[in-house]
Design an enzyme around this catalytic site. Structure first.
Site, PDB file in Angstrom:
ATOM      1  N   GLN A 152       4.777   2.574   5.054  1.00 59.05           N
ATOM      2  CA  GLN A 152       3.323   2.956   4.369  1.00 59.05           C
ATOM      3  C   GLN A 152       2.395   1.784   4.987  1.00 59.05           C
ATOM      4  O   GLN A 152       1.783   1.899   6.033  1.00 59.05           O
ATOM      5  CB  GLN A 152       3.362   3.214   2.892  1.00 59.05           C
ATOM      6  CG  GLN A 152       4.354   4.389   2.597  1.00 59.05           C
ATOM      7  CD  GLN A 152       4.062   4.719   1.289  1.00 59.05           C
ATOM      8  OE1 GLN A 152       4.695   5.550   0.706  1.00 59.05           O
ATOM      9  NE2 GLN A 152       3.486   3.769   0.505  1.00 59.05           N
ATOM     10  N   ASP A 153       2.323   1.010   4.221  1.00 57.99           N
ATOM     11  CA  ASP A 153       1.319  -0.320   4.507  1.00 57.99           C
ATOM     12  C   ASP A 153       2.049  -1.591   4.219  1.00 57.99           C
ATOM     13  O   ASP A 153       3.238  -1.639   3.561  1.00 57.99           O
ATOM     14  CB  ASP A 153      -0.041  -0.289   4.070  1.00 57.99           C
ATOM     15  CG  ASP A 153       0.063   0.042   2.356  1.00 57.99           C
ATOM     16  OD1 ASP A 153       1.131  -0.015   1.760  1.00 57.99           O
ATOM     17  OD2 ASP A 153      -0.842  -0.027   1.788  1.00 57.99           O
ATOM     18  N   PRO A 154       1.755  -2.807   4.662  1.00 56.78           N
ATOM     19  CA  PRO A 154       2.244  -3.971   4.513  1.00 56.78           C
ATOM     20  C   PRO A 154       2.241  -4.517   2.948  1.00 56.78           C
ATOM     21  O   PRO A 154       1.493  -3.965   2.104  1.00 56.78           O
ATOM     22  CB  PRO A 154       1.193  -4.992   4.974  1.00 56.78           C
ATOM     23  CG  PRO A 154       0.445  -4.031   5.980  1.00 56.78           C
ATOM     24  CD  PRO A 154       0.222  -2.792   5.408  1.00 56.78           C
TER      25      PRO A 154
END
Length: 313
Positions: A152-154
């Site tokens: 998804q995202d960091p």
């Protein structure tokens, strides 16, 4: 002020005269008394929020001026964008990826994405550091990619994100999602040596592209950079990669990741595997995911060689 006689005028003329009359009334209003203070304007505090840590390193005034100038130059007019060399140097992008990334970064859409990231980085603490946003380009060339793991995202906590999806540097506590990933590896390969850390650089060097669908995040605020536009960039990169490299295993973990790549009906050169996100909050336990073995079965069948999922050098 005396009343105006509008008899004999057309409706349009009456409107014009009426507007002029209102304006004259405004001008005739008495000024503020000498002892009546002017209302004060509300101003927001100058500078970044308290406790802000810049991701750009040099925070001197001259550096800020240069940084703002570089943002403005990213989108100069309707179609003028920065050349590849400037972007690659600014973000430490490996030259091996130039053919795939240049069309997506050296265009209006790409320049808008980078400019929005740069704008946010002025007032936000953004992860990963700027020079690590494209760290995934520095471990293997596009033609060497065997598997793509899409997240998804960091990580949004300090010291975790370093440009490889799900990975953390050695010495950093292993996040819960990564613990579940490693449990799934162990279930597929009980003899795999996973050490006692969560750094996945060894996988990247063996042809595993660890890619988030959103490449940056604001500190402490997961999902905060979904509107930057990284998803458009990632979709196009995966599309280009799938058209130039044969026999790739795409592991799409979570609903968001599964929107990053769509296999066409006639394209049977690749294997697409889908599963829930490895977060402990997911309904489906990730420890039962067999993607790592399925990937090797496919790669072995087409003659590309299996991936060593251990974390030893």
């Amino acid at each position: 002020m005396a009343q105006l006689d509008l008899t004999g005028l057309t409706e349009t003329s009456k409107m014009i005269v009426g507007e002029c009359h209102v304006e004259l009334k405004r001008c005739a209003e008495p000024p503020l008394a000498a002892d009546e203070p002017m209302p004060k304007k509300c101003r927001r505090p100058a500078g970044p929020p308290k406790g802000f840590i810049s991701t750009r390193g040099d925070t001197s005034p001259s550096s800020d001026n240069n940084h703002i100038h570089s943002i403005q130059s990213l989108t100069n007019g309707d179609s003028c964008v920065q050349p590849w060399d400037i972007i690659a140097n600014a973000y430490n992008i490996h030259e091996n990826w130039k053919q795939l990334l240049l069309p997506e970064l050296c265009c209006l859409r790409g320049s808008e994405i980078l400019a929005e990231y740069e704008r946010r980085a002025i007032t936000e603490e953004v992860y990963p550091p700027k020079m690590d946003i494209f760290a995934w380009t520095r471990y293997c060339a596009p033609e060497s990619v065997k598997a793509v793991i899409v997240g998804q995202d960091p990580y949004a906590n300090p010291g975790q994100a370093h440009g490889l999806a799900f990975s953390v540097k050695q010495g950093v506590a292993i996040p819960p999602s990564l613990k579940n990933i490693l449990l799934a590896v162990k279930a597929c390969y009980p003899s795999a040596d996973l050490g006692n850390h969560g750094c996945l650089e060894a996988w990247s060097k063996r042809g595993v592209l660890l890619l988030n669908s959103v490449l940056t995040v604001k500190r402490g605020d997961p999902g905060s950079h979904h509107s930057v536009g990284w998803q458009f960039f990632i979709r196009n990169i995966l599309r280009r990669l799938s058209s130039t490299t044969r026999g790739i295993v795409f592991m799409l973990w979570g609903a968001q990741a599964q929107t990053m790549y769509f296999q066409t009906d006639y394209d049977d050169r690749h294997l697409v595997l889908k599963y829930s996100h490895p977060s402990p909050l997911s309904r489906k336990p990730f420890a039962t995911c067999t993607h790592f073995k399925e990937a090797n079965d496919f790669l072995s069948k087409i003659g590309r060689g299996c991936i060593d999922w251990s974390l030893t050098a």
